[in-house]
Design an enzyme around this catalytic site. Structure first.
Site, short mmCIF file in Angstrom:
data_model
loop_
_atom_site.label_atom_id
_atom_site.label_comp_id
_atom_site.label_asym_id
_atom_site.label_seq_id
_atom_site.Cartn_x
_atom_site.Cartn_y
_atom_site.Cartn_z
CB CYS A 1 -1.18 0.02 1.03
SG CYS A 1 -1.32 1.02 1.44
CB CYS B 1 0.63 1.78 4.15
SG CYS B 1 -1.62 1.21 3.81
#
Length: 103
Positions: A31, A34
């Site tokens: 991600c 993230c």
């Protein structure tokens, strides 16, 4: 304080029974957002000895992600007295995360 890896096995002791406020970062290695948020979360963990900071890898801890209805990552949840009290989704500036912690 260093960031703690939160798993199904240590969730109760590290989060539910914590006397400190706990910030949990639900994330995954693939991600991009993230990876953008991670250094901010790490910085807060180093600066704030009064809280506990943990990370949950949603790919490895699917049961925890499901338990808290994590649909999008990154998701940050603040726990106090073992209960989720505030939640934020997506990359957020440090000031917004600190505001979440301060209630």
């Amino acid at each position: 304080m260093a960031v703690i890896t939160i798993t199904t096995e240590n969730f109760e002791s590290e989060v539910l029974k914590s006397e400190k406020t706990v910030l949990i970062d639900f994330w995954a290695s693939w991600c991009g957002p993230c990876r953008m948020l991670s250094p901010i979360v790490d910085e807060i963990a180093e600066e704030r000895a009064d809280i506990k900071v943990g990370k949950v890898n949603v790919d490895e801890q699917e049961a925890l992600a499901a338990k808290f209805g994590i649909m999008s990552i990154p998701t940050l949840i603040v726990f106090q007295n073992g209960k989720p009290v505030r939640q934020g989704v997506g990359v957020q500036p440090k000031a917004a995360i600190l505001n979440m912690l301060n209630g």
